[in-house]
Write a protein that holds these residues in place. Structure first.
Motif, PDB file in Angstrom:
ATOM      1  N   ALA A  52      24.652  10.673  77.290  1.00  0.00           N
ATOM      2  CA  ALA A  52      23.557  10.353  76.373  1.00  0.00           C
ATOM      3  C   ALA A  52      23.145  11.582  75.565  1.00  0.00           C
ATOM      4  O   ALA A  52      22.924  11.501  74.348  1.00  0.00           O
ATOM      5  CB  ALA A  52      22.365   9.799  77.154  1.00  0.00           C
ATOM      6  N   MET A  53      23.040  12.737  76.225  1.00  0.00           N
ATOM      7  CA  MET A  53      22.685  13.966  75.510  1.00  0.00           C
ATOM      8  C   MET A  53      23.786  14.368  74.529  1.00  0.00           C
ATOM      9  O   MET A  53      23.512  14.761  73.389  1.00  0.00           O
ATOM     10  CB  MET A  53      22.425  15.095  76.517  1.00  0.00           C
ATOM     11  N   GLU A  54      25.034  14.257  74.961  1.00  0.00           N
ATOM     12  CA  GLU A  54      26.160  14.701  74.135  1.00  0.00           C
ATOM     13  C   GLU A  54      26.292  13.879  72.857  1.00  0.00           C
ATOM     14  O   GLU A  54      26.429  14.431  71.760  1.00  0.00           O
ATOM     15  CB  GLU A  54      27.449  14.619  74.949  1.00  0.00           C
ATOM     16  N   ILE A  55      26.233  12.567  72.976  1.00  0.00           N
ATOM     17  CA  ILE A  55      26.438  11.723  71.800  1.00  0.00           C
ATOM     18  C   ILE A  55      25.261  11.838  70.826  1.00  0.00           C
ATOM     19  O   ILE A  55      25.437  11.769  69.608  1.00  0.00           O
ATOM     20  CB  ILE A  55      26.680  10.256  72.226  1.00  0.00           C
ATOM     21  N   THR A  56      24.044  12.082  71.351  1.00  0.00           N
ATOM     22  CA  THR A  56      22.884  12.245  70.479  1.00  0.00           C
ATOM     23  C   THR A  56      22.940  13.574  69.734  1.00  0.00           C
ATOM     24  O   THR A  56      22.696  13.635  68.524  1.00  0.00           O
ATOM     25  CB  THR A  56      21.582  12.158  71.296  1.00  0.00           C
ATOM     26  N   LEU A  57      23.272  14.658  70.432  1.00  0.00           N
ATOM     27  CA  LEU A  57      23.382  15.966  69.785  1.00  0.00           C
ATOM     28  C   LEU A  57      24.525  15.981  68.772  1.00  0.00           C
ATOM     29  O   LEU A  57      24.415  16.592  67.701  1.00  0.00           O
ATOM     30  CB  LEU A  57      23.592  17.053  70.841  1.00  0.00           C
ATOM     31  N   ARG A  58      25.607  15.295  69.094  1.00  0.00           N
ATOM     32  CA  ARG A  58      26.732  15.232  68.156  1.00  0.00           C
ATOM     33  C   ARG A  58      26.329  14.492  66.883  1.00  0.00           C
ATOM     34  O   ARG A  58      26.687  14.892  65.772  1.00  0.00           O
ATOM     35  CB  ARG A  58      27.919  14.539  68.824  1.00  0.00           C
ATOM     36  N   TYR A  59      25.571  13.414  67.041  1.00  0.00           N
ATOM     37  CA  TYR A  59      25.081  12.667  65.881  1.00  0.00           C
ATOM     38  C   TYR A  59      24.181  13.541  65.007  1.00  0.00           C
ATOM     39  O   TYR A  59      24.339  13.597  63.782  1.00  0.00           O
ATOM     40  CB  TYR A  59      24.326  11.427  66.348  1.00  0.00           C
ATOM     41  N   GLY A  81      23.653  16.934  59.867  1.00  0.00           N
ATOM     42  CA  GLY A  81      23.099  18.176  59.341  1.00  0.00           C
ATOM     43  C   GLY A  81      21.726  18.559  59.834  1.00  0.00           C
ATOM     44  O   GLY A  81      21.054  19.389  59.205  1.00  0.00           O
ATOM     45  N   VAL A  82      21.263  18.005  60.956  1.00  0.00           N
ATOM     46  CA  VAL A  82      19.949  18.359  61.500  1.00  0.00           C
ATOM     47  C   VAL A  82      20.088  19.604  62.382  1.00  0.00           C
ATOM     48  O   VAL A  82      20.936  19.627  63.281  1.00  0.00           O
ATOM     49  CB  VAL A  82      19.366  17.193  62.328  1.00  0.00           C
ATOM     50  N   PRO A  83      19.295  20.666  62.143  1.00  0.00           N
ATOM     51  CA  PRO A  83      19.349  21.854  63.014  1.00  0.00           C
ATOM     52  C   PRO A  83      19.000  21.478  64.455  1.00  0.00           C
ATOM     53  O   PRO A  83      17.969  20.854  64.714  1.00  0.00           O
ATOM     54  CB  PRO A  83      18.292  22.785  62.406  1.00  0.00           C
ATOM     55  N   LEU A  84      19.849  21.869  65.384  1.00  0.00           N
ATOM     56  CA  LEU A  84      19.673  21.456  66.777  1.00  0.00           C
ATOM     57  C   LEU A  84      18.657  22.331  67.499  1.00  0.00           C
ATOM     58  O   LEU A  84      18.592  23.545  67.290  1.00  0.00           O
ATOM     59  CB  LEU A  84      21.012  21.505  67.512  1.00  0.00           C
ATOM     60  N   LYS A  85      17.872  21.699  68.368  1.00  0.00           N
ATOM     61  CA  LYS A  85      16.914  22.393  69.220  1.00  0.00           C
ATOM     62  C   LYS A  85      17.359  22.268  70.676  1.00  0.00           C
ATOM     63  O   LYS A  85      17.927  21.248  71.075  1.00  0.00           O
ATOM     64  CB  LYS A  85      15.517  21.780  69.069  1.00  0.00           C
ATOM     65  N   LYS A  86      17.089  23.298  71.449  1.00  0.00           N
ATOM     66  CA  LYS A  86      17.286  23.203  72.888  1.00  0.00           C
ATOM     67  C   LYS A  86      16.027  22.614  73.509  1.00  0.00           C
ATOM     68  O   LYS A  86      14.934  22.719  72.943  1.00  0.00           O
ATOM     69  CB  LYS A  86      17.605  24.576  73.467  1.00  0.00           C
ATOM     70  N   PHE A  87      16.172  22.008  74.674  1.00  0.00           N
ATOM     71  CA  PHE A  87      15.053  21.240  75.209  1.00  0.00           C
ATOM     72  C   PHE A  87      15.116  21.193  76.729  1.00  0.00           C
ATOM     73  O   PHE A  87      16.151  21.472  77.349  1.00  0.00           O
ATOM     74  CB  PHE A  87      15.083  19.815  74.653  1.00  0.00           C
ATOM     75  N   SER A 111      15.893   6.276  77.114  1.00  0.00           N
ATOM     76  CA  SER A 111      14.780   7.230  77.030  1.00  0.00           C
ATOM     77  C   SER A 111      15.263   8.621  76.628  1.00  0.00           C
ATOM     78  O   SER A 111      14.587   9.322  75.865  1.00  0.00           O
ATOM     79  CB  SER A 111      14.035   7.285  78.368  1.00  0.00           C
ATOM     80  N   ILE A 112      16.437   9.042  77.108  1.00  0.00           N
ATOM     81  CA  ILE A 112      16.969  10.360  76.745  1.00  0.00           C
ATOM     82  C   ILE A 112      17.309  10.409  75.261  1.00  0.00           C
ATOM     83  O   ILE A 112      16.947  11.356  74.551  1.00  0.00           O
ATOM     84  CB  ILE A 112      18.207  10.695  77.606  1.00  0.00           C
ATOM     85  N   VAL A 113      18.009   9.380  74.775  1.00  0.00           N
ATOM     86  CA  VAL A 113      18.364   9.337  73.352  1.00  0.00           C
ATOM     87  C   VAL A 113      17.103   9.326  72.490  1.00  0.00           C
ATOM     88  O   VAL A 113      16.979  10.085  71.520  1.00  0.00           O
ATOM     89  CB  VAL A 113      19.236   8.103  73.052  1.00  0.00           C
ATOM     90  N   GLY A 114      16.137   8.476  72.855  1.00  0.00           N
ATOM     91  CA  GLY A 114      14.898   8.410  72.094  1.00  0.00           C
ATOM     92  C   GLY A 114      14.115   9.711  72.132  1.00  0.00           C
ATOM     93  O   GLY A 114      13.544  10.139  71.120  1.00  0.00           O
ATOM     94  N   GLY A 115      14.092  10.373  73.296  1.00  0.00           N
ATOM     95  CA  GLY A 115      13.361  11.629  73.422  1.00  0.00           C
ATOM     96  C   GLY A 115      13.953  12.739  72.568  1.00  0.00           C
ATOM     97  O   GLY A 115      13.232  13.481  71.888  1.00  0.00           O
ATOM     98  N   ILE A 116      15.278  12.885  72.588  1.00  0.00           N
ATOM     99  CA  ILE A 116      15.927  13.935  71.793  1.00  0.00           C
ATOM    100  C   ILE A 116      15.724  13.691  70.305  1.00  0.00           C
ATOM    101  O   ILE A 116      15.437  14.618  69.535  1.00  0.00           O
ATOM    102  CB  ILE A 116      17.429  14.011  72.141  1.00  0.00           C
ATOM    103  N   LEU A 117      15.849  12.437  69.874  1.00  0.00           N
ATOM    104  CA  LEU A 117      15.643  12.127  68.458  1.00  0.00           C
ATOM    105  C   LEU A 117      14.196  12.380  68.041  1.00  0.00           C
ATOM    106  O   LEU A 117      13.932  12.907  66.953  1.00  0.00           O
ATOM    107  CB  LEU A 117      16.035  10.675  68.175  1.00  0.00           C
ATOM    108  N   TYR A 118      13.243  12.013  68.898  1.00  0.00           N
ATOM    109  CA  TYR A 118      11.836  12.234  68.573  1.00  0.00           C
ATOM    110  C   TYR A 118      11.536  13.725  68.457  1.00  0.00           C
ATOM    111  O   TYR A 118      10.797  14.161  67.565  1.00  0.00           O
ATOM    112  CB  TYR A 118      10.942  11.595  69.636  1.00  0.00           C
ATOM    113  N   LEU A 119      12.120  14.526  69.341  1.00  0.00           N
ATOM    114  CA  LEU A 119      11.926  15.975  69.287  1.00  0.00           C
ATOM    115  C   LEU A 119      12.448  16.564  67.984  1.00  0.00           C
ATOM    116  O   LEU A 119      11.927  17.566  67.487  1.00  0.00           O
ATOM    117  CB  LEU A 119      12.628  16.631  70.481  1.00  0.00           C
ATOM    118  N   HIS A 120      13.487  15.932  67.411  1.00  0.00           N
ATOM    119  CA  HIS A 120      14.084  16.424  66.167  1.00  0.00           C
ATOM    120  C   HIS A 120      13.497  15.752  64.928  1.00  0.00           C
ATOM    121  O   HIS A 120      14.085  15.816  63.842  1.00  0.00           O
ATOM    122  CB  HIS A 120      15.599  16.215  66.200  1.00  0.00           C
ATOM    123  N   GLY A 121      12.363  15.072  65.081  1.00  0.00           N
ATOM    124  CA  GLY A 121      11.652  14.562  63.917  1.00  0.00           C
ATOM    125  C   GLY A 121      11.895  13.124  63.562  1.00  0.00           C
ATOM    126  O   GLY A 121      11.413  12.651  62.528  1.00  0.00           O
TER     127      GLY A 121
END
Length: 406
Positions: free
Chosen positions: A87-94, A99-105, A132-142
């Motif tokens: 879940a983390m990998e596919i969301t960060l890859r997307y 072109g979204v700058p990645l954040k660590k979390f 919840s993981i996918v939604g959380g990472i996306l929310y953190l990135h705006g």
């Protein structure tokens, strides 16, 4: 300064019908959300940290590099982290690809879907964790999810069992030099799939999916160099993986008389196995596009033009060649839309066919399967009865008046 923590909740589910049938590919189920949930607490950090009390995992460190999430910490039972890692990998890859700058979390998972000893209640907690993981990472990135912006995520494990014809050991000849034979020793194919999609106002902006299957059932051709007979036998191959991205939507090109539906998909497929005692590896980038044009003309006439194209691809051991098809049709409604007459020509240029190449060991052959795909169809439909459903009249009766009295 303490970073702000966000909370994303994903409810568990209760399967009403098809709880086990849905494990088979393409089989539906009926489910409802429940009040118990998974909670993903996420905040920005200088490292990628994952914790989950439900599986007794505390502050496991990951690193994202070269489109992969790699585990740095030492964990005894790594299997319990597989779907969270995916879940983390596919969301960060997307996020990286758009072109979204990645954040660590730092992520901490809490659950209402298990008891104090970590025993799960069976309400889809693994799927809820993924969402919840996918939604959380996306929310953190705006990414703000609302009625216009919708996000769906899924994780699935399935078992694909061999059919009876695949197990039948008898040989069937289609011609003197071609035969097929079942394999009674076939084992079920096991697969895991993860994906998520982002939709904006009913337009599917992007859908990402990852599939990995083992013991894949596929046809293997054995060639007898003396008799020149080729026999196709189903066998379990090693592994097959696919990473795909797609987008689809509807468009009003010219309002009221020209609209279109279109979809495009790109995929990278990889096969790694052993064939007749020799190693075999094949990879291929493939893409496909489908479009449907609708023209609404005066006097109740409609014209429809559609087409699809698939590029070179791989399917097991088969190297599939390109394929395309174009269709054209028209219709007219009559008698106050009670009747419709339609004329449609499928596969105008008679190009729809399956073509592939097999190249391994002593096999070097080209396959072409063709069918009667070009068809002209004329149809007439008529709707009987009253097309308008009238509302019931508000009738007053003696008994009705009596029922309203005290």
């Amino acid at each position: 300064m303490e970073k702000q923590t966000f909370v994303v909740r994903a409810p568990g589910k209760l399967s009403l019908l098809g709880e086990y049938a849905v494990l088979e590919q393409g089989v539906p189920a009926v489910g409802i959300a429940i009040s118990k949930s998974i909670y993903c607490y996420i905040k920005e950090s200088d490292k990628i940290i994952f914790s989950s009390r439900r599986i007794s995992i505390a502050k496991v460190e990951y690193q994202y590099q070269d489109k992969k999430v790699n585990l740095i910490s030492k964990v005894d039972n790594i299997d319990v982290l597989e779907f969270s890692k995916n879940a983390m990998e596919i969301t960060l890859r997307y996020l990286e690809e758009i072109g979204v700058p990645l954040k660590k979390f730092e992520i901490n998972i809490l659950s209402d879907l298990s008891n104090q000893y970590g025993v799960k209640f069976g309400f889809g907690s693994s799927a809820a964790v993924t969402v919840s993981i996918v939604g959380g990472i996306l929310y953190l990135h705006g990414f703000k999810i609302n009625k216009d912006n919708q996000l769906t995520a899924s994780y699935r494990k399935s078992i694909n069992r061999p059919s009876y014809s695949s197990l039948n050991p008898f040989i069937a000849y289609s011609d003197p030099y071609s035969a097929s034979q079942g394999n009674p020793y076939l084992q079920p194919s096991l697969s895991q799939a993860a994906g998520f999609s982002y939709t904006f106002k009913s337009f599917q902006v992007l859908s990402l999916n990852y599939l990995r299957a083992t013991q894949v059932i596929n046809a293997v051709v054995y060639q007898n160099d003396q008799t020149k007979v080729s026999t196709s036998i189903n066998q379990n191959l090693g592994s097959q993986s696919s990473l795909s991205a797609s987008s689809a939507g509807s468009f009003n090109i010219i309002k009221k008389w020209w609209n279109a539906d279109a979809s495009i998909e790109a995929a990278y497929n990889h096969v790694e196995t052993e064939v007749q005692g020799n190693p075999y590896t094949s990879s291929r980038f493939a893409w496909s596009v489908n479009a449907n044009q609708n023209f609404i003309l005066p006097d109740n006439y409609k014209i429809q033009f559609s087409g699809d194209y698939s590029s070179r691809n791989i399917d097991g051991l088969f190297k599939v060649l390109p394929n395309y098809q174009l269709d054209l049709g028209g219709s007219k409604t009559l008698w106050n839309k009670s009747a419709t007459i339609s004329l449609k020509l499928r596969d105008i240029f008679n190009t729809s066919r399956f073509r592939s190449v097999l190249q391994y060991n002593n096999v070097n052959s080209t396959w072409q399967n063709q069918w009667e795909s070009r068809r002209l169809t004329l149809s007439f439909t008529y709707k009987f009865g009253n097309l308008k459903i009238k509302t019931a009249r508000d009738r007053k009766t003696g008994t009705g008046s009596e029922e309203g009295r005290m």
